[in-house]
Design a protein around this motif. Sequence first.
Motif, PDB file in Angstrom:
ATOM      1  N   ASN A 190       0.829  -1.204   0.000  1.00  0.00           N
ATOM      2  CA  ASN A 190       0.000   0.000   0.000  1.00  0.00           C
ATOM      3  C   ASN A 190       0.864   1.254   0.000  1.00  0.00           C
ATOM      4  N   ALA A 191       1.889   1.261   0.862  1.00  0.00           N
ATOM      5  CA  ALA A 191       2.786   2.410   0.917  1.00  0.00           C
ATOM      6  C   ALA A 191       3.597   2.537  -0.363  1.00  0.00           C
ATOM      7  N   MET A 192       4.028   1.405  -0.913  1.00  0.00           N
ATOM      8  CA  MET A 192       4.786   1.453  -2.172  1.00  0.00           C
ATOM      9  C   MET A 192       3.931   2.023  -3.296  1.00  0.00           C
ATOM     10  N   ARG A 193       2.673   1.593  -3.345  1.00  0.00           N
ATOM     11  CA  ARG A 193       1.766   2.152  -4.342  1.00  0.00           C
ATOM     12  C   ARG A 193       1.596   3.650  -4.130  1.00  0.00           C
ATOM     13  N   GLY A 194       1.435   4.047  -2.868  1.00  0.00           N
ATOM     14  CA  GLY A 194       1.263   5.469  -2.584  1.00  0.00           C
ATOM     15  C   GLY A 194       2.454   6.299  -3.024  1.00  0.00           C
ATOM     16  N   LEU A 195       3.663   5.800  -2.801  1.00  0.00           N
ATOM     17  CA  LEU A 195       4.855   6.522  -3.232  1.00  0.00           C
ATOM     18  C   LEU A 195       4.979   6.523  -4.755  1.00  0.00           C
ATOM     19  N   GLY A 196       4.544   5.422  -5.384  1.00  0.00           N
ATOM     20  CA  GLY A 196       4.536   5.420  -6.848  1.00  0.00           C
ATOM     21  C   GLY A 196       3.621   6.501  -7.392  1.00  0.00           C
ATOM     22  N   GLU A 197       2.429   6.616  -6.813  1.00  0.00           N
ATOM     23  CA  GLU A 197       1.501   7.668  -7.230  1.00  0.00           C
ATOM     24  C   GLU A 197       2.070   9.056  -6.946  1.00  0.00           C
ATOM     25  N   TYR A 198       2.740   9.193  -5.784  1.00  0.00           N
ATOM     26  CA  TYR A 198       3.274  10.503  -5.407  1.00  0.00           C
ATOM     27  C   TYR A 198       4.267  11.005  -6.459  1.00  0.00           C
ATOM     28  N   TRP A 199       5.238  10.150  -6.824  1.00  0.00           N
ATOM     29  CA  TRP A 199       6.251  10.577  -7.802  1.00  0.00           C
ATOM     30  C   TRP A 199       5.702  10.575  -9.219  1.00  0.00           C
ATOM     31  N   HIS A 200       4.695   9.767  -9.480  1.00  0.00           N
ATOM     32  CA  HIS A 200       4.090   9.708 -10.804  1.00  0.00           C
ATOM     33  C   HIS A 200       3.367  11.012 -11.139  1.00  0.00           C
ATOM     34  N   PHE A 201       2.592  11.497 -10.188  1.00  0.00           N
ATOM     35  CA  PHE A 201       1.758  12.675 -10.434  1.00  0.00           C
ATOM     36  C   PHE A 201       2.227  13.903  -9.664  1.00  0.00           C
ATOM     37  N   LYS A 220      11.609   6.857 -10.088  1.00  0.00           N
ATOM     38  CA  LYS A 220      11.175   6.512  -8.734  1.00  0.00           C
ATOM     39  C   LYS A 220       9.784   5.896  -8.743  1.00  0.00           C
ATOM     40  N   ALA A 221       8.888   6.481  -9.557  1.00  0.00           N
ATOM     41  CA  ALA A 221       7.534   5.936  -9.636  1.00  0.00           C
ATOM     42  C   ALA A 221       7.565   4.495 -10.122  1.00  0.00           C
ATOM     43  N   LEU A 222       8.349   4.228 -11.163  1.00  0.00           N
ATOM     44  CA  LEU A 222       8.435   2.884 -11.712  1.00  0.00           C
ATOM     45  C   LEU A 222       8.989   1.905 -10.683  1.00  0.00           C
ATOM     46  N   ASN A 223      10.023   2.322  -9.965  1.00  0.00           N
ATOM     47  CA  ASN A 223      10.622   1.442  -8.960  1.00  0.00           C
ATOM     48  C   ASN A 223       9.636   1.084  -7.859  1.00  0.00           C
ATOM     49  N   TYR A 224       8.870   2.077  -7.388  1.00  0.00           N
ATOM     50  CA  TYR A 224       7.913   1.797  -6.316  1.00  0.00           C
ATOM     51  C   TYR A 224       6.770   0.917  -6.806  1.00  0.00           C
ATOM     52  N   TYR A 225       6.316   1.122  -8.055  1.00  0.00           N
ATOM     53  CA  TYR A 225       5.284   0.241  -8.598  1.00  0.00           C
ATOM     54  C   TYR A 225       5.790  -1.195  -8.681  1.00  0.00           C
ATOM     55  N   ARG A 226       7.024  -1.355  -9.121  1.00  0.00           N
ATOM     56  CA  ARG A 226       7.589  -2.705  -9.228  1.00  0.00           C
ATOM     57  C   ARG A 226       7.740  -3.342  -7.847  1.00  0.00           C
ATOM     58  N   LEU A 227       8.172  -2.556  -6.880  1.00  0.00           N
ATOM     59  CA  LEU A 227       8.295  -3.090  -5.520  1.00  0.00           C
ATOM     60  C   LEU A 227       6.941  -3.550  -4.983  1.00  0.00           C
ATOM     61  N   ALA A 228       5.912  -2.762  -5.274  1.00  0.00           N
ATOM     62  CA  ALA A 228       4.579  -3.127  -4.801  1.00  0.00           C
ATOM     63  C   ALA A 228       4.108  -4.429  -5.439  1.00  0.00           C
ATOM     64  N   ILE A 229       4.335  -4.564  -6.729  1.00  0.00           N
ATOM     65  CA  ILE A 229       3.900  -5.763  -7.430  1.00  0.00           C
ATOM     66  C   ILE A 229       4.681  -6.983  -6.964  1.00  0.00           C
ATOM     67  N   ASN A 230       5.964  -6.795  -6.656  1.00  0.00           N
ATOM     68  CA  ASN A 230       6.837  -7.908  -6.305  1.00  0.00           C
ATOM     69  C   ASN A 230       6.947  -8.117  -4.796  1.00  0.00           C
ATOM     70  N   SER A 231       6.108  -7.424  -4.014  1.00  0.00           N
ATOM     71  CA  SER A 231       6.186  -7.565  -2.563  1.00  0.00           C
ATOM     72  C   SER A 231       5.780  -8.965  -2.155  1.00  0.00           C
ATOM     73  N   LYS A 232       6.323  -9.431  -1.039  1.00  0.00           N
ATOM     74  CA  LYS A 232       6.110 -10.804  -0.599  1.00  0.00           C
ATOM     75  C   LYS A 232       5.377 -10.834   0.721  1.00  0.00           C
ATOM     76  N   ARG A 233       4.476 -11.767   0.828  1.00  0.00           N
ATOM     77  CA  ARG A 233       3.892 -12.073   2.119  1.00  0.00           C
ATOM     78  C   ARG A 233       4.946 -12.807   2.942  1.00  0.00           C
ATOM     79  N   PRO A 234       4.989 -12.599   4.265  1.00  0.00           N
ATOM     80  CA  PRO A 234       5.991 -13.301   5.079  1.00  0.00           C
ATOM     81  C   PRO A 234       5.957 -14.806   4.831  1.00  0.00           C
ATOM     82  N   GLY A 235       7.091 -15.349   4.373  1.00  0.00           N
ATOM     83  CA  GLY A 235       7.193 -16.782   4.153  1.00  0.00           C
ATOM     84  C   GLY A 235       6.633 -17.252   2.829  1.00  0.00           C
TER      85      GLY A 235
END
Length: 553
Positions: free
Chosen positions: A445-456, A465-480
Amino acid sequence: MQFPPLLLACSSVALLSLAISSRTVHYEWTYDDVFAIMKNPVVSGAVGLWKVMELDFWGYQLDGGDGWSHKSWRPLTTLFWRLLNRLSLAWGCKPEYLMHAGGSVAYALSSGAAALASWSLMELADPPEGGAPRPVTAALCGAAFALHPVHSEVVGNVTHGAEIYASLFALAAVSYWGGRRELGWKEASLVGALGLGATLCKETGLMVVPFIGVSEALVARRRGWVEFVGILVVLCGVLAGGRGMLTLESNFSINTESNPLIGKERWSTEWFWGVAEGHLDVIGLMMFPWAKDFCFDRVFEGSGGAAGLEVWIFAMYGSFLGLLGVSYVGRGTGGGKLTLLCLLLFGTFYLPASQVPFSVGFYVAERTLYIPVLGVIVLAGWVWERGVVGAGRIWGGQWGGVALLWGAMVALASLGAMFGDNVQMWENKRTLYEGVLKVNERSFNAMRGLGEYWHFHDTEPDSEKALNYYRLAINSKRPGAEAVLADWAMAGRIGLAILNPSDLDEALREEVGSWLKRSGAGETWHYLQARAAHDYGYYLWWFGGSESAVKTE
């Protein structure tokens, strides 16, 4: 003294609160401000004044005519913001600055009212004897209320300042009721009017009348209490029934992004432990805020993810029970009465957000503890006062009391430091989501928010920066667990399919549908990653054109 001690205590707390909250006057819009204020036609003046009777807190039709309603109806808060917005236009200043300033003044008044309410509750349950420093205790309770970190969200965010406005009426009602010697229909009418005012600011105001009525019946029982409580029962039914009728037809849905308990069978073992974890988390946040980082919404922090109950939560719960025990065995019957009053104060005002009577649009949010935390504070303040009196009787003199006073001051200074750090997180969208990532580095959620922040970004958009945060959000992992999305092209296709489904051929739609089915997109984690994928696709469409977005590998 030139002024009565209680007046001096309340005014000192108000000045302290104003000094620490005024730092927010230059803060920007964040989080729900977009819906509740910026896009609300009543606040902006796009519709007539009386339209507030038809629209919810976010500007949607209360009857669900827009297809969805937030269900919250807070006309006094909305009209107050409309007034501040008009003043900002007349004075040529940014509306967010003036609204933060208005919130700071309201917070100062609320903190002073908390000191007065603390004094009223202690006077009702345990009139002081033997030199008890009651005005000092009230001042310390008010200061703890003003500096407690659970209030950083409502101070830093304009939208959630509705809690502050409702508390002005609620705490006034508690103070007035606690200070009466006799009760009747006049007192009940005034309490009901103040409860109505609190309800028109936020829904938690509905609990003013039940708290006072139950407390009078179980604890105080002063002259005329039967008539008083009977009238309050009628008023409570009228307020609750009227409020419920307003949103009876609205279409309000909650997804698992906002509340991970949604979708679990009520009263099942999984649901029960999820609710229990949230309640224990709440007690920990109020009792020992030093033990855990704050993150304005526990969904952002990752709580409720079936990761197991943490040891520290049980430790905080044990401390809470210990505080109740110490207060209950206090001298005479005062300790027992005050313990019950404080439990009722916490329980009734937290009940709407407890997930027990009905599900709400969040898991655990610190803003819901705005008034409930006063119950814990008053209880701790009374135990401190008993310690001062006891130290004077055991050792003689005032040295024991002085030592306890310095201990209280150190605790308040520590709370103030935490409060300042947490309020600073709300300065703008970037500081908010970066603060979330400090607590939970996997928060998509925070990664998406930062992606939007730098995007717009208004002046300095940063596509990398926007692209990196979007990618981090998509590739985020649930614990384990492994990452759900690693194929950026598919992420872009999902986003485009959501944005422009008519522009994509049947084969690509089938491919996207097949991928979503394999990934289990119905689960919370996958649903949120699909949201991030949507943003990523929108990013590609915005910067590179829809054709390049579809073909990106």
